[in-house]
Design an enzyme around this catalytic site. Structure first.
Site, PDB file in Angstrom:
ATOM      1  N   HIS B 242      -8.370  -3.286  -2.295  1.00  0.00           N
ATOM      2  CA  HIS B 242      -7.021  -3.289  -1.729  1.00  0.00           C
ATOM      3  C   HIS B 242      -6.367  -4.639  -2.009  1.00  0.00           C
ATOM      4  CE1 HIS B 242      -3.989  -3.675   1.415  1.00  0.00           C
ATOM      5  NE2 HIS B 242      -4.094  -2.386   1.678  1.00  0.00           N
ATOM      6  N   ARG B 290      -3.505  -0.309  -4.347  1.00  0.00           N
ATOM      7  CA  ARG B 290      -4.770   0.389  -4.580  1.00  0.00           C
ATOM      8  C   ARG B 290      -4.578   1.382  -5.723  1.00  0.00           C
ATOM      9  NH1 ARG B 290      -6.230   3.463   0.873  1.00  0.00           N
ATOM     10  NH2 ARG B 290      -4.401   2.715   1.992  1.00  0.00           N
ATOM     11  N   LYS B 293      -2.124   4.605  -5.693  1.00  0.00           N
ATOM     12  CA  LYS B 293      -1.127   4.453  -4.632  1.00  0.00           C
ATOM     13  C   LYS B 293       0.163   3.930  -5.273  1.00  0.00           C
ATOM     14  CE  LYS B 293      -1.947   4.036  -0.398  1.00  0.00           C
ATOM     15  NZ  LYS B 293      -1.560   4.886   0.752  1.00  0.00           N
ATOM     16  N   ASP B 296       4.777  -1.260  -4.189  1.00  0.00           N
ATOM     17  CA  ASP B 296       5.363  -1.693  -2.922  1.00  0.00           C
ATOM     18  C   ASP B 296       5.695  -3.175  -3.084  1.00  0.00           C
ATOM     19  OD1 ASP B 296       5.757  -2.821  -0.400  1.00  0.00           O
ATOM     20  OD2 ASP B 296       4.200  -1.623   0.579  1.00  0.00           O
ATOM     21  N   CYS B 298       5.802  -5.715  -1.210  1.00  0.00           N
ATOM     22  CA  CYS B 298       4.996  -6.786  -0.597  1.00  0.00           C
ATOM     23  C   CYS B 298       3.789  -7.147  -1.447  1.00  0.00           C
ATOM     24  CB  CYS B 298       4.593  -6.446   0.830  1.00  0.00           C
ATOM     25  SG  CYS B 298       3.501  -5.038   1.001  1.00  0.00           S
ATOM     26  N   TYR B 299       3.343  -6.227  -2.319  1.00  0.00           N
ATOM     27  CA  TYR B 299       2.230  -6.574  -3.213  1.00  0.00           C
ATOM     28  C   TYR B 299       2.649  -7.556  -4.298  1.00  0.00           C
ATOM     29  CZ  TYR B 299      -0.368  -3.065  -0.719  1.00  0.00           C
ATOM     30  OH  TYR B 299      -0.981  -2.361   0.277  1.00  0.00           O
ATOM     31  N   ASP B 363      10.171  -2.535   0.639  1.00  0.00           N
ATOM     32  CA  ASP B 363       9.018  -1.964  -0.038  1.00  0.00           C
ATOM     33  C   ASP B 363       9.450  -1.307  -1.357  1.00  0.00           C
ATOM     34  OD1 ASP B 363       7.331   0.152  -0.824  1.00  0.00           O
ATOM     35  OD2 ASP B 363       6.771   0.735   1.196  1.00  0.00           O
ATOM     36  N   ASP B 370      12.714  -5.349   6.067  1.00  0.00           N
ATOM     37  CA  ASP B 370      12.176  -5.964   7.284  1.00  0.00           C
ATOM     38  C   ASP B 370      11.782  -7.398   6.937  1.00  0.00           C
ATOM     39  OD1 ASP B 370       9.427  -5.958   6.267  1.00  0.00           O
ATOM     40  OD2 ASP B 370       9.503  -3.793   6.561  1.00  0.00           O
ATOM     41  N   HIS B 373       8.562  -7.762   4.573  1.00  0.00           N
ATOM     42  CA  HIS B 373       8.798  -7.505   3.152  1.00  0.00           C
ATOM     43  C   HIS B 373       9.741  -8.536   2.540  1.00  0.00           C
ATOM     44  CE1 HIS B 373       6.868  -3.586   3.887  1.00  0.00           C
ATOM     45  NE2 HIS B 373       6.540  -3.686   2.615  1.00  0.00           N
TER      46      HIS B 373
END
Ligand SMILES: [Zn+2]
Lengths: 302, 489
Positions: B242, B290, B293, B296, B298-299, B363, B370, B373
């Site tokens: 992750h 991942r 998936k 996003d 934030c990654y 995201d 938010d 993020h």
């Protein structure tokens, strides 16, 4: 509406207000109910009180803010101190978990409770209910792994359940990951027939969807665990990525593993470079820098 | 402005016919991103700096009532996090948060500290490692000598970091340390890689002594978190790889030693690089956490941030030479691997897909912004614009190692304060594999000059953040100076 200040049961408690400091940043506009419940909880926590009414106020706060780790930890401590019926607590947790899918704290709390109950009846079934809503929920998978280890459930239907999940979605990487844990997670050598079975499972999955990374990573993991060379998978990989017939290439992951296989065999480095070049230019160009880096390593070693 | 290249506007060349829930989600996301990425009017929108600043300031100051709305009660146990996210995001946008918020940060963090050591997520809450981490980082961001013209002079004599009780904090760290090498996130809380990363950040920044086995088994524990895929799970023994845990594990390892040495001794680097590389998708350009998936925003920090650490491990320590326009020190860049990922892809994803219309970052399209993020998407964008490298030459070694020994009861080699984290440097020029050649993040883009260190009010340039701690780069030097003056606790 004040619930605690008018309740005779709480008469003896002087609520403890929250001190946020002068001109605090990021202050939250609480509801009156939250402010009140928290001030009573702080008061009993300050006295280290562990009682029935503590359980009630923690339940109240958790309902309003299930991400409140302090309340969960204090609740666990109180439950254990009072010798409460933990099966009842489990029912409360079932309801909370279903309503708050993304919550962290519930699963750690559940683990503390289940460790005490020392009986896993119904637990894997409950995780299945959770997976029906989100089959990649990280905390639930982590909890399920704990269950398997803690209650020795290795051979109690794990592989069968994973098979069902992969049938529903062969791309569910959490299920693949759990499979690896179940097959290789015990500190013992895995017999050859199991290794062969796992390789077959990957071949079947790849046949359905060659561009699915999960089984390709999984089979690399299997071969490494079993001390088998990557070339064990050369035939399968070549089928999905025939280098001499580029129009028939159906999987970038097949090219990736072929590049490694050919690089390992000293005399076939040229073919490895061809595979990497296909990846960089056509089949996976967003990762061109990485593929070129791999090609550079091969060139440097010859 | 040229249109985006086809890589970012067309669906992948290889696509399986077999449909499952995962592929349905993936296809829907890819298609919705393509709509933004191929928008002909503005294929590379500028960073809406003013709107993002306003969004983050609303996190600190609340709305008209001065408070955050009621539904944010879900973050009531994460208040130091909100403060940290907003400060960090504002700082990367070029705001002088030290001048603007210093005394209020101190006033807000002070009531979170517990007499038993550490900080809680709110006043009266139990200490928690992630709350302690974010509280300390918030103080770090505003630390240093009082800026001129600060309105509230009351707290200005003391450094914000002086409110930290390092002695009780050290005791608290020992109380959550496990025999496995891990750290729990709270007393009786779960133990995972987050706990380790937070602990190491605190120990390193505050230069706490590591005697009495504080770090016994920790490096091995981190190594055991690597999975067969190459990434890292939350804890050893079966968790899925992750992005969030990968960053925690790698950054933690880099605090334990020189990146090349510690990463190659502890991990399977080859599989790690392969897994990391597989996190970037086209056409989206963004990063996923991942396998199978979705991308996003934030990654951009959690996965994007791993690249600097991995590349430093592959490049090895760099010599610095006076190469800059005015003779500034720059890395010699001998035998560097260059960027192993697509900086352009991530920058495009962030600017086209992650900017919410009324400010704040998100995201992915369809989601609301938010504070979390906004912070980590901005950090990720900043990461695409900077090159981080690790140096070893005597002049770069911290001079205060010896003075730190004064509170180290048993100055054995393994018990010395952790100093590797302070040998990171940053440059706005991104070296390519070809020696002496620098690569622009995005070709032909006037807003992204490739050798400008200053962040102005215009353009998309962001300030550099430290690759291990995720605070403005220069703050780490300020903390070093502060801790260097400490004798004992
Ligand atoms: Zn996210």
């Amino acid at each position: 509406m004040p619930l605690y200040s008018l309740d005779p049961e709480w008469e003896d408690v002087v609520p403890l207000p929250q001190d946020d400091g002068v001109q605090p940043l990021a202050q939250i506009a609480y509801t009156e109910e939250y402010t009140e419940a928290m001030s009573y909880l702080r008061a009993v926590m300050a006295k280290d009180e562990m009682s029935e009414r503590v359980l009630k106020v923690t339940e109240d706060v958790i309902e309003m803010n299930p991400a409140h780790y302090t309340v969960w930890l204090y609740r666990a401590k109180t439950l254990f101190a009072l010798g409460k019926d933990l099966v009842e607590e489990k029912n409360f947790l079932n309801d909370m978990a279903l309503r708050h899918q993304k919550n962290y704290q519930i699963w750690h709390h559940r683990q503390l409770i289940m460790d005490r109950i020392d009986d896993s009846t119904g637990e894997t079934e409950f995780t299945v209910t959770m997976f029906e809503k989100d089959c990649k929920n990280y905390h639930v998978w982590s909890y399920r792994q704990w269950l398997v280890r803690r209650f020795d459930l290795w051979d109690k239907g794990e592989i069968e359940y994973i098979d069902t999940l992969l049938e529903q979605d062969v791309r569910n990487n959490s299920a693949w990951n759990h499979r690896f844990f179940v097959v290789f997670g015990r500190e013992e050598t895995v017999p050859k027939d199991i290794v062969d079975r796992e390789i077959r499972v990957c071949e079947d999955a790849i046949f359905i969807a060659p561009q699915n990374l999960s089984p390709w990573s999984y089979v690399r993991g299997v071969l490494k665990k079993a001390n088998l060379p990557l070339s064990t998978f050369e035939k399968t990989a070549s089928f999905y990525a025939p280098l001499d017939n580029p129009d028939k290439i159906r999987s970038s992951h097949a090219l990736d593993i072929l590049a490694d296989i050919y690089a390992e065999k000293g005399e076939q480095k040229e073919r490895a470079l061809i595979a990497l070049d296909f990846l960089a230019k056509k089949y996976d160009p967003i990762r061109a820098n990485y593929w070129n880096y791999r090609a550079g390593l091969i060139k440097a070693s010859s | 402005m040229p249109l985006a290249p086809p890589l970012f506007t067309t669906l992948p060349f290889l696509h399986d016919a077999h449909v499952t829930p995962s592929s349905r989600d993936q296809d829907a996301t890819a298609s919705s991103c393509v709509r933004f990425l191929s928008y002909p009017e503005d294929p590379f929108p500028v960073l809406d700096r003013a709107a993002h600043i306003a969004f983050l300031e609303s996190g600190l100051n609340g709305d008209k009532t001065g408070k955050l709305p009621e539904y944010m009660v879900a973050l009531d146990a994460s208040r130091p996090w909100i403060i940290y996210w907003c400060l960090c995001g504002l700082a990367s946008l070029g705001i002088d948060v030290r001048r603007r918020y210093r005394s209020r940060v101190v006033a807000s963090i002070r009531p979170l500290q517990n007499s038993t050591g550490g900080f809680g997520g709110g006043n009266g809450q139990l200490s928690h490692m992630t709350a302690t981490y974010s509280a300390i980082l918030a103080l770090v961001i505003v630390s240093g000598p009082p800026p001129d013209g600060t309105d509230n002079s009351e707290d200005d004599d003391e450094d914000p970091l002086d409110i930290i009780n390092r002695l009780t904090l050290l005791r608290y760290l020992h109380s959550v340390k496990m025999d496995t090498g891990a750290f729990r996130v709270a007393l009786s809380g779960e133990a995972d890689v987050r706990g380790v990363y937070c602990a190491l950040t605190i120990i390193t920044l505050l230069r706490l002594p590591t005697t009495n086995g504080l770090l016994a088994g920790t490096r091995e524990y981190l190594g055991r978190c690597q999975t067969y895929e190459g990434g890292f799970g939350a804890m050893p023994g079966g968790n899925e790889a992750h992005g969030g845990y990968a960053f925690c594990a790698l950054a933690a390892l880099c605090m334990l030693g020189e990146p090349r040495e510690v990463l190659s001794d502890t991990l399977d680097l080859k599989t790690l690089v392969s897994w990391l590389s597989a996190r970037q998708y086209a056409p989206e350009g963004g990063l996923s956490g991942r396998t199978n998936k979705l991308v996003d925003g934030c990654y951009s920090t959690w996965v994007g941030g791993c690249w600097a650490l991995v590349e430093a491990a592959l490049n090895g320590p760099q010599k610095e030479v006076p190469l800059g326009p005015a003779g500034e020190l720059r890395p010699e860049n001998k035998g560097v691997v260059g960027s192993l990922w697509s900086r352009e892809g991530l920058a495009r994803y962030i600017l086209t897909c992650c900017q919410a219309m009324r400010g704040g970052l998100r995201d992915k399209p369809g989601k609301g912004p938010d504070f979390y993020h906004t912070c980590y998407v901005l950090l990720g964008l900043s990461g695409t614009q900077h090159y981080f490298y690790y140096v070893t030459h005597p002049a770069a070694a911290p001079s205060s190692v010896t003075s730190a020994d004064s509170f180290s009861t048993a100055p054995e080699a393994e018990d010395l304060p952790l100093t590797s984290a302070f040998l990171w440097r940053v440059s706005p020029s991104i070296p390519s594999v070809v020696k002496g050649v620098f690569e622009p993040v995005v070709e032909d883009l006037p807003a992204w000059p490739d050798d400008v260190a200053d962040v102005g009010v215009e353009g998309d340039r962001l300030r550099a953040q430290h690759p291990l701690f995720n605070v403005p780069f220069e703050c780490v030097d300020v903390v070093q100076a502060w801790v260097g003056e400490k004798v004992g606790f």
